[in-house]
Motif scaffolding. Structure first.
Motif, PDB file in Angstrom:
ATOM      1  N   VAL A   1      10.698   3.475   0.119  1.00 40.68           N
ATOM      2  CA  VAL A   1       9.265   3.284  -0.105  1.00 40.68           C
ATOM      3  C   VAL A   1       8.518   4.284   0.763  1.00 40.68           C
ATOM      4  N   ILE A   2       7.575   4.946   0.169  1.00 42.25           N
ATOM      5  CA  ILE A   2       6.892   6.051   0.836  1.00 42.25           C
ATOM      6  C   ILE A   2       5.436   5.694   1.075  1.00 42.25           C
ATOM      7  N   TYR A   3       5.061   5.771   2.339  1.00 44.51           N
ATOM      8  CA  TYR A   3       3.677   5.489   2.704  1.00 44.51           C
ATOM      9  C   TYR A   3       2.995   6.786   3.102  1.00 44.51           C
ATOM     10  N   ASN A   4       1.911   6.708   3.779  1.00 38.01           N
ATOM     11  CA  ASN A   4       1.164   7.902   4.147  1.00 38.01           C
ATOM     12  C   ASN A   4       2.010   8.890   4.918  1.00 38.01           C
TER      13      ASN A   4
ATOM     14  N   ALA B   1       0.838  -1.213   0.000  1.00 40.13           N
ATOM     15  CA  ALA B   1       0.000   0.000   0.000  1.00 40.13           C
ATOM     16  C   ALA B   1       0.868   1.256   0.000  1.00 40.13           C
ATOM     17  N   ILE B   2       1.721   1.343  -0.992  1.00 38.23           N
ATOM     18  CA  ILE B   2       2.673   2.449  -1.023  1.00 38.23           C
ATOM     19  C   ILE B   2       2.068   3.676  -1.689  1.00 38.23           C
ATOM     20  N   TYR B   3       2.655   4.801  -1.381  1.00 34.13           N
ATOM     21  CA  TYR B   3       2.251   6.067  -1.978  1.00 34.13           C
ATOM     22  C   TYR B   3       3.155   6.381  -3.177  1.00 34.13           C
ATOM     23  N   ASN B   4       4.448   6.290  -2.931  1.00 38.39           N
ATOM     24  CA  ASN B   4       5.457   6.478  -3.969  1.00 38.39           C
ATOM     25  C   ASN B   4       6.647   5.576  -3.673  1.00 38.39           C
ATOM     26  N   LEU B   5       7.547   5.476  -4.638  1.00 37.88           N
ATOM     27  CA  LEU B   5       8.823   4.812  -4.409  1.00 37.88           C
ATOM     28  C   LEU B   5       9.892   5.675  -5.049  1.00 37.88           C
ATOM     29  N   GLN B   6      10.995   5.834  -4.359  1.00 36.61           N
ATOM     30  CA  GLN B   6      12.035   6.730  -4.847  1.00 36.61           C
ATOM     31  C   GLN B   6      13.387   6.041  -4.757  1.00 36.61           C
ATOM     32  N   TRP B   7      14.189   6.243  -5.783  1.00 35.99           N
ATOM     33  CA  TRP B   7      15.557   5.740  -5.819  1.00 35.99           C
ATOM     34  C   TRP B   7      16.517   6.913  -5.617  1.00 35.99           C
ATOM     35  N   PHE B   8      17.530   6.673  -4.777  1.00 38.60           N
ATOM     36  CA  PHE B   8      18.542   7.676  -4.488  1.00 38.60           C
ATOM     37  C   PHE B   8      19.927   7.081  -4.704  1.00 38.60           C
ATOM     38  N   ARG B   9      20.885   7.972  -4.879  1.00 38.43           N
ATOM     39  CA  ARG B   9      22.268   7.545  -4.788  1.00 38.43           C
ATOM     40  C   ARG B   9      22.910   8.319  -3.650  1.00 38.43           C
ATOM     41  N   GLN B  10      23.829   7.646  -2.961  1.00 36.89           N
ATOM     42  CA  GLN B  10      24.546   8.277  -1.869  1.00 36.89           C
ATOM     43  C   GLN B  10      26.020   8.018  -2.062  1.00 36.89           C
ATOM     44  N   ASP B  11      26.785   9.089  -2.176  1.00 40.87           N
ATOM     45  CA  ASP B  11      28.235   8.982  -2.260  1.00 40.87           C
ATOM     46  C   ASP B  11      28.794   8.937  -0.840  1.00 40.87           C
ATOM     47  N   PRO B  12      29.976   8.361  -0.656  1.00 42.47           N
ATOM     48  CA  PRO B  12      30.529   8.175   0.698  1.00 42.47           C
ATOM     49  C   PRO B  12      30.538   9.463   1.510  1.00 42.47           C
ATOM     50  N   GLY B  13      29.968   9.415   2.693  1.00 36.45           N
ATOM     51  CA  GLY B  13      29.966  10.562   3.584  1.00 36.45           C
ATOM     52  C   GLY B  13      29.093  11.715   3.139  1.00 36.45           C
ATOM     53  N   LYS B  14      28.260  11.485   2.164  1.00 34.53           N
ATOM     54  CA  LYS B  14      27.427  12.559   1.613  1.00 34.53           C
ATOM     55  C   LYS B  14      25.951  12.276   1.857  1.00 34.53           C
ATOM     56  N   GLY B  15      25.131  13.261   1.500  1.00 35.71           N
ATOM     57  CA  GLY B  15      23.697  13.095   1.591  1.00 35.71           C
ATOM     58  C   GLY B  15      23.158  12.328   0.398  1.00 35.71           C
ATOM     59  N   LEU B  16      21.875  12.482   0.165  1.00 40.11           N
ATOM     60  CA  LEU B  16      21.211  11.714  -0.882  1.00 40.11           C
ATOM     61  C   LEU B  16      20.925  12.561  -2.109  1.00 40.11           C
ATOM     62  N   THR B  17      21.103  11.940  -3.252  1.00 40.96           N
ATOM     63  CA  THR B  17      20.718  12.570  -4.513  1.00 40.96           C
ATOM     64  C   THR B  17      19.556  11.780  -5.088  1.00 40.96           C
TER      65      THR B  17
ATOM     66  N   LEU C   1      19.116   5.703 -16.735  1.00 39.41           N
ATOM     67  CA  LEU C   1      18.433   5.038 -15.631  1.00 39.41           C
ATOM     68  C   LEU C   1      16.978   4.769 -15.966  1.00 39.41           C
ATOM     69  N   ASN C   2      16.534   3.583 -15.569  1.00 40.65           N
ATOM     70  CA  ASN C   2      15.121   3.238 -15.711  1.00 40.65           C
ATOM     71  C   ASN C   2      14.690   2.506 -14.446  1.00 40.65           C
ATOM     72  N   ALA C   3      13.640   2.986 -13.817  1.00 39.97           N
ATOM     73  CA  ALA C   3      13.124   2.330 -12.623  1.00 39.97           C
ATOM     74  C   ALA C   3      11.725   1.812 -12.906  1.00 39.97           C
ATOM     75  N   SER C   4      11.474   0.597 -12.463  1.00 37.25           N
ATOM     76  CA  SER C   4      10.148   0.004 -12.639  1.00 37.25           C
ATOM     77  C   SER C   4       9.531  -0.271 -11.276  1.00 37.25           C
TER      78      SER C   4
END
Lengths: 117, 111
Positions: B92-95, B29-45, B62-65
């Motif tokens: 995975v993003i819920y309410n 029952a997800i709302y959205n799904l998001q893919w990120f990349r994280q470089d060492p010691g860094k935040g999320l892109t 990139l292709n996400a399904s």
């Protein structure tokens, strides 16, 4: 594009010190911001949801008196780790979502590396 | 309890190879799904956001399904490059915009 600024990027301090971390949305308003913690080789865990003008909502197991959150404006949320101890050493990341736009992705800050000696 | 699992935990490939990263989640029952990349010691892109009503999203190489019914998402990276080396996180993003992150796949693309 949306930018979230987090400051400071790194903090090293002695045990017992309180540390404040700022999270700012630079070009958009954010009614809600989120605070995450990431221990080494683990994924991000949501700590709390910061709501502008009201009390933060904490996840189970997160001490609200230990991690004080203030969301005083639509562009700024702060996380204060009170009386920090070595076990609080972690990578803290905030995120924000545009207030006026629904179903939009959250934007993340670059994180704060906290090291307690 | 929502759980997000990413397989493999680490992946090392030669430059130019196409690859697939996997993400599975227990509560569909997800709302959205998001893919990120994280470089060492860094935040999320943020890489790609897939809304619950969508099947896939594409951005460059990139292709996400997303298959909600089976609780799975894949991130396909075409013609991998050394600059793609990073940890890739599935969220995975819920309410109420609560994100649940997987533990990530650490990718190393060798020149």
């Amino acid at each position: 594009g949306a930018v979230v600024s987090q400051h400071p990027s790194r903090v090293i301090c002695k045990s017992g010190t309180s540390v404040k971390i700022e999270c700012r949305s630079l070009d958009f308003q954010a009614t809600t911001m989120f605070w995450y913690r990431q221990f080494p080789k683990q994924s991000l865990m949501l700590m709390a949801t910061s709501n502008e003008g009201s009390k933060a909502t904490y996840e189970q197991g997160v001490e609200k008196d230990k991690f004080l959150i203030n969301h005083a404006s639509l562009t700024l949320s702060t996380l204060t780790v009170t009386s920090a101890h070595p076990e609080d050493s972690s990578f803290y990341i905030c995120s924000a979502r545009r207030s006026e736009v629904s179903n939009q992705p959250q934007h993340f800050g670059d994180g704060t590396r906290l090291s307690i000696l | 309890k929502q759980e997000v699992t990413q397989i493999p935990a680490a992946l090392s490939v030669p430059e130019g190879e196409n690859l697939v990263l996997n993400c599975s989640f227990t509560d569909s029952a997800i709302y959205n799904l998001q893919w990120f990349r994280q470089d060492p010691g860094k935040g999320l892109t943020s890489l790609l956001l897939i809304q619950s009503s969508q099947r896939e999203q594409t951005s460059g190489r990139l292709n996400a399904s997303l298959d909600k019914s089976s609780g799975r998402s894949t991130l396909y990276i075409a013609a991998s490059q050394p600059g793609d080396s990073a940890t890739y996180l599935c969220a995975v993003i819920y309410n109420f915009n609560k994100f649940y992150f997987g533990s990530g796949t650490k990718l190393n693309v060798k020149p």
